[in-house]
Structure formats: structure tokens, C-alpha cells
Design an enzyme around this catalytic site. Structure first.
Site, PDB file in Angstrom:
ATOM      1  CG  ASN A 212     -30.662 -13.287   3.690  1.00  0.00           C
ATOM      2  OD1 ASN A 212     -31.226 -13.854   2.765  1.00  0.00           O
ATOM      3  ND2 ASN A 212     -29.410 -12.854   3.600  1.00  0.00           N
ATOM      4  CG  ASP A 280     -25.685  -5.668   4.811  1.00  0.00           C
ATOM      5  OD1 ASP A 280     -25.251  -5.739   3.645  1.00  0.00           O
ATOM      6  OD2 ASP A 280     -26.822  -5.263   5.101  1.00  0.00           O
ATOM      7  CE  LYS A 290     -23.721 -27.361  20.003  1.00  0.00           C
ATOM      8  NZ  LYS A 290     -24.291 -28.465  20.718  1.00  0.00           N
ATOM      9  N   PRO A 306     -17.419  -7.912   2.746  1.00  0.00           N
ATOM     10  CG  PRO A 306     -16.489  -9.428   1.236  1.00  0.00           C
ATOM     11  CD  PRO A 306     -16.867  -9.269   2.679  1.00  0.00           C
ATOM     12  CB  ILE A 308     -20.320  -8.942  -3.987  1.00  0.00           C
ATOM     13  CG1 ILE A 308     -19.819  -9.860  -2.870  1.00  0.00           C
ATOM     14  CG2 ILE A 308     -20.091  -9.567  -5.351  1.00  0.00           C
ATOM     15  CD1 ILE A 308     -20.668 -11.056  -2.599  1.00  0.00           C
ATOM     16  CG  PHE A 326     -31.956  -7.109  -7.575  1.00  0.00           C
ATOM     17  CD1 PHE A 326     -31.132  -7.530  -8.602  1.00  0.00           C
ATOM     18  CD2 PHE A 326     -33.322  -7.339  -7.677  1.00  0.00           C
ATOM     19  CE1 PHE A 326     -31.649  -8.168  -9.723  1.00  0.00           C
ATOM     20  CE2 PHE A 326     -33.858  -7.978  -8.788  1.00  0.00           C
ATOM     21  CZ  PHE A 326     -33.026  -8.391  -9.812  1.00  0.00           C
ATOM     22  CE  LYS A 340     -29.415  -0.265  -0.543  1.00  0.00           C
ATOM     23  NZ  LYS A 340     -30.417  -1.249  -0.228  1.00  0.00           N
TER      24      LYS A 340
HETATM   25  N1  CTP Z   1     -24.705  -6.467  -2.125  1.00  0.00           N
HETATM   26  C1  CTP Z   1     -23.494  -7.083  -2.344  1.00  0.00           C
HETATM   27  N2  CTP Z   1     -22.659  -7.325  -1.294  1.00  0.00           N
HETATM   28  C2  CTP Z   1     -23.009  -6.983  -0.037  1.00  0.00           C
HETATM   29  C3  CTP Z   1     -24.260  -6.364   0.197  1.00  0.00           C
HETATM   30  C4  CTP Z   1     -25.081  -6.132  -0.877  1.00  0.00           C
HETATM   31  O1  CTP Z   1     -23.166  -7.407  -3.497  1.00  0.00           O
HETATM   32  N3  CTP Z   1     -22.185  -7.232   0.954  1.00  0.00           N
HETATM   33  C5  CTP Z   1     -25.545  -6.188  -3.283  1.00  0.00           C
HETATM   34  C6  CTP Z   1     -26.817  -6.977  -3.384  1.00  0.00           C
HETATM   35  O2  CTP Z   1     -26.629  -8.155  -4.132  1.00  0.00           O
HETATM   36  C7  CTP Z   1     -27.727  -5.994  -4.113  1.00  0.00           C
HETATM   37  C8  CTP Z   1     -27.248  -4.637  -3.655  1.00  0.00           C
HETATM   38  O3  CTP Z   1     -25.923  -4.842  -3.174  1.00  0.00           O
HETATM   39  O4  CTP Z   1     -27.531  -6.046  -5.494  1.00  0.00           O
HETATM   40  C9  CTP Z   1     -28.039  -3.972  -2.579  1.00  0.00           C
HETATM   41  O5  CTP Z   1     -28.302  -4.855  -1.535  1.00  0.00           O
HETATM   42  P1  CTP Z   1     -29.186  -4.389  -0.293  1.00  0.00           P
HETATM   43  O6  CTP Z   1     -29.280  -5.500   0.692  1.00  0.00           O
HETATM   44  O7  CTP Z   1     -30.455  -3.773  -0.800  1.00  0.00           O
HETATM   45  O8  CTP Z   1     -28.318  -3.188   0.230  1.00  0.00           O
HETATM   46  P2  CTP Z   1     -27.190  -3.072   1.299  1.00  0.00           P
HETATM   47  O9  CTP Z   1     -25.978  -2.567   0.614  1.00  0.00           O
HETATM   48  O10 CTP Z   1     -27.048  -4.327   2.080  1.00  0.00           O
HETATM   49  O11 CTP Z   1     -27.756  -1.892   2.193  1.00  0.00           O
HETATM   50  P3  CTP Z   1     -28.955  -1.908   3.268  1.00  0.00           P
HETATM   51  O12 CTP Z   1     -29.061  -3.334   3.772  1.00  0.00           O
HETATM   52  O13 CTP Z   1     -28.498  -0.935   4.258  1.00  0.00           O
HETATM   53  O14 CTP Z   1     -30.182  -1.457   2.533  1.00  0.00           O
END
Ligand code: CTP
Length: 403
Positions: A212, A280, A290, A306, A308, A326, A340
Site C-alpha cells: 500500500n 489486512d 515466479k 494477524p 498486530i 491509528f 475500532k
Molecule cells: N493494524 C494492525 N494489524 C493489522 C491491521 C491493522 O496492527 N493486521 C493496526 C494499524 O496499525 C492501525 C489500526 O490497526 O493502528 C487500524 O488500522 P486500519 O487499517 O485503520 O484498520 P483495519 O483494522 O485494517 O480495518 P479497515 O481496513 O477495515 O478500516
């Protein structure tokens, strides 16, 4: 902060060398011991006699000086200091440092040292912005060379722009901050923090990955700000171009699974800030060879990574006292952030609008809202660095009251 600190001051050949006598005077007023190495170029702008008189020490100039080598030796010279400060740091000496050249006493000392190095760049604006100088700067920053300045303004060459060596008080402040950090002073001294930053790369096959647009700017700034408050910081980061902040321990990872493992290995900690844009999903069964282009495009099956933040927030004996996440949202910012916070069981959420017009992803500024158990604070639009500093101050206040 500078009392009894030994500073090896390397004076290279730039007009800003005329500020060096004042720098030495101010450093000595603060109790620092200053020993000077003067390059051939530097000696065009300031005399060894001036530097010797002000520093109260011999000035070293010659790599092949028999007396100097028998009395001191250039290796010892570079090791008998708490920090090496290059001021002014010209484009030439930065290039030599970046490529490891050692053709005079200054560059030899810089290559032979095992001590921290700080540079105060000074040059013409075009030379400063030239890709070669910027590449050298990045190389040096990645090697944990600390950089103070340069500032913008009138340059000696008659042009205006970036390239003016920082003023003496700024250089002194940067040195003081450095020693404050290394001595673990500040309101968060004695606290351990883990910060995640950057994107993750989830492999599709041997050469392709899902990623991303996260730049890592916000997470790296949080790590830097916590270190400045005296915390012992482990920064667990996905691939980014951001330089490693001063005084921070770095664990570089690629995937979400690696990021979680590195965070768990860094426990116990009192403070966790999850600023990484963790993917995610990962590709299920990503192979090591490849994928060849066949008749039809391959179908990728995704599996959940997972979480985190949720894992580190889960109740347990190693649960850090303050876990902050965040929430990057494009719609219903506050509602989603509150949801969240509850779902992931973290203590605070920094909610930020990442909709296309906001410029948050990859940009330098962020408009955030701090969501805690007590409510929502709306912060003004701030540079990511300022968001990080404000967050670190809030964390320090929390630590003072609760930890
Ligand atoms: N986060 C994490 N591990 C993941 C996904 C997210 O630790 N696998 C943490 C990010 O570092 C951030 C928070 O969760 O602090 C929220 O991340 P965000 O991308 O806004 O949320 P998601 O849980 O991915 O949900 P969505 O994408 O559906 O908004």
C-alpha cells in the site's frame, strides 16, 4: 547537557567556517571539551591559531604528521571523543563520507571512528539540492549520521535558498538533544516503547507482492518523538524510504506476520503505538517460484493477516499499559475510530482522514482526532512531526499520572 562532553570538531572548507570560533566559544561555555581537526580547505577560512587559542587544545591538520602520530595517532583521535561534529560539512566531505574515502586526516578520522557523527551541511543551494548530494545525505542518514540544518537564506555566493549552515545556537541545541537522548533523560526515561511503521509487503510469488502507499513518515516521527522524550524505542518497520530516527532501535520486516513476531520479541514494553499500514490480507500459499503468464490470469486466494494492534492489546500478563492504534478512514471517521478502539481493545486511537483530498497518505501533514475512553479531541492540521510530538507529550503525561 554538554558538561564534560568531548567533541571532535572537524572544520571543512566552506565560508561557514567563520562561524566556528563562536561555536567553540559557546561549547566551552557549556563545559564541553573541543578538539579541532582542520582540513586544507577549512584552513583557507579560519586559522589553526584561532582554533587552538579558542579550544585550548592542539589543532590537528596533517594525516602524516610524525609528531601527531607518535603523540596521539589518528585512530585514537577519532575514538577519544563522545561525538564527531563536522561543521561546516561541505558537499565534498559529505560525498567522501558517503563513499568511505580517507585521503586526509578529517576523512580518515570519520572512517575510523566508532563514535556518533553529526554534520552541519553548508553549501550553495544548487549543490545542496543536487541529486548526488541528496543521495549522499540519505546514505549518511541511513548510517545514523545525525544532521543539523541546513537553513534557508542568503548564501555567500549571492544566491538565496537552502544551504546555509545552521546558526550556532541550533547546532548547540542539536548536540544537547542528542546527549539528552543517549543519556535517557526526559519524562519518558526508563519507559520502553514499541512503534510499528510503514506498509507491509505480502508476497504473491518470488518477485511480486501486495503493498500500500504508506510512507512510514508518521510512524517514524512517533518513534523519534518518543525517543526525544527519553523512551527506549524499538521501531518495527515495513519497507520505507524514511531514514532511521536518532536513538531508536530498528527492526526491519516485510510481512505482517514478521511484524507481529518482531513486536512480540520486543516485549515487554509499557507503550505501544501501531502506526503501520499493515496489509489486512496475505496471499494464501504464496510460492517461492515466479508465476508464469498462462492463458488466463491466475486467481489469488487471500487469507487474513494477524491483527498486530488487537494481538498486543489483548488482556494478558505482557499487555503494555498503553496501547495506541491509528484508524485510517475515508468515511464516518469518528464513529469508525470508536468502533475500532472497542473491537481491538486498545486504549487510544489516533483517527485520521485518509480520503483522497486529505493528502495524508504519503504527504507531510495530518488532521487527526484522539479518541480515548474520555472522549474525542480534535487536533488542528499539523505536520506529521508535530502530530508525533503532541502525541508523545500526551503519552508522557499519561505515564506521569498512571505508570
Ligand atoms: N493494524 C494492525 N494489524 C493489522 C491491521 C491493522 O496492527 N493486521 C493496526 C494499524 O496499525 C492501525 C489500526 O490497526 O493502528 C487500524 O488500522 P486500519 O487499517 O485503520 O484498520 P483495519 O483494522 O485494517 O480495518 P479497515 O481496513 O477495515 O478500516
Amino acid at each position: 547537557m554538554l558538561e564534560n562532553k568531548r567533541i571532535l570538531l572537524i572544520v571543512a572548507g566552506g565560508i561557514a567556517a567563520v562561524k566556528v570560533p563562536d561555536l567553540i566559544r559557546r561549547l566551552r561555555e557549556r563545559g564541553a571539551h573541543v578538539r579541532c581537526v582542520l582540513t586544507k580547505g577549512g584552513a583557507q577560512f579560519v586559522t589553526p591559531l584561532t582554533l587552538a587559542a579558542l579550544s585550548g587544545d592542539k589543532v590537528y591538520q596533517d594525516l602524516f604528521s610524525l609528531t601527531d602520530e607518535s603523540e596521539m595517532g589518528h585512530i585514537r583521535l577519532s575514538r577519544e571523543a563522545d561525538i564527531l561534529l563536522v561543521a561546516p560539512a561541505t558537499a565534498d566531505i559529505m560525498a567522501k563520507m558517503a563513499t568511505g574515502q580517507a585521503d586526509d586526516l578529517a576523512t580518515t578520522a570519520l572512517l575510523a571512528t566508532d563514535k556518533p557523527v553529526m554534520i552541519a551541511p553548508s553549501m550553495n543551494a544548487m549543490m545542496w539540492t543536487h541529486p548526488a548530494t541528496q543521495a549522499n545525505l540519505l546514505t549518511l542518514q541511513n548510517r545514523e549520521v545525525k544532521v543539523v540544518g541546513p537553513g534557508a537564506g542568503d548564501l555567500a555566493c549571492g544566491e538565496v535558498g537552502d544551504g546555509r549552515m545552521s546558526e550556532v545556537p541550533e547546532i548547540i541545541a542539536a548536540l544537547s538533544r542528542f546527549f539528552q537522548k543517549t543519556q535517557g533523560q526526559g519524562p519518558l526515561a526508563g519507559f520502553r516503547a514499541i512503534v510499528t511503521s510503514g506498509p507491509t509487503h505480502e508476497p504473491i510469488d518470488a518477485v511480486r507482492y501486495i503493498a500500500n502507499r504508506s510512507s512510514g513518515k508518521q510512524g517514524h516521527a512517533v518513534a523519534a518523538a518518543l525517543a526525544e522524550q527519553g523512551a527506549k524505542v524499538t521501531l518495527v518497520t515495513g519497507p520505507t524510504a524514511e531514514p532511521v530516527p536518532d536513538g531508536v532501535q530498528v527492526q526491519k520486516v516485510e510481512t505482517a506476520a514478521q511484524m507481529l513476531k518482531a513486536c512480540q520479541a520486543a516485549l515487554p514494553a509499557e507503550i505501544v503505538v501501531c502506526a503501520a499500514a499493515v496489509a489486512d490480507w496475505k496471499v494464501e500459499g504464496a510460492g517461492v517460484s515466479k508465476i508464469k503468464k498462462g492463458k488466463a490470469p491466475p486467481e489469488l486466494k487471500l487469507a487474513e493477516n494477524p491483527d498486530i494492534l488487537a494481538t498486543l492489546s489483548a488482556p494478558g500478563k505482557d499487555r503494555p499499559a498503553l496501547v495506541i492504534g491509528f484508524a485510517a478512514e475515508t468515511d464516518n471517521l469518528i464513529e469508525n475510530a470508536k468502533a475500532k478502539r472497542a473491537a481491538k481493545q486498545c486504549d487510544w486511537i489516533v483517527a485520521n482522514d485518509v480520503s483522497p483530498g486529505s493528502g495524508a497518505f504519503g504527504g507531510d501533514s495530518n488532521t487527526v482526532h484522539l479518541v480515548t475512553a474520555d472522549g474525542v479531541e480534535n487536533w488542528p492540521t499539523l505536520k506529521k512531526r508535530a502530530v508525533a510530538e503532541r502525541l508523545a507529550e500526551r503519552i508522557a503525561k499519561f505515564a506521569e499520572r498512571n505508570l
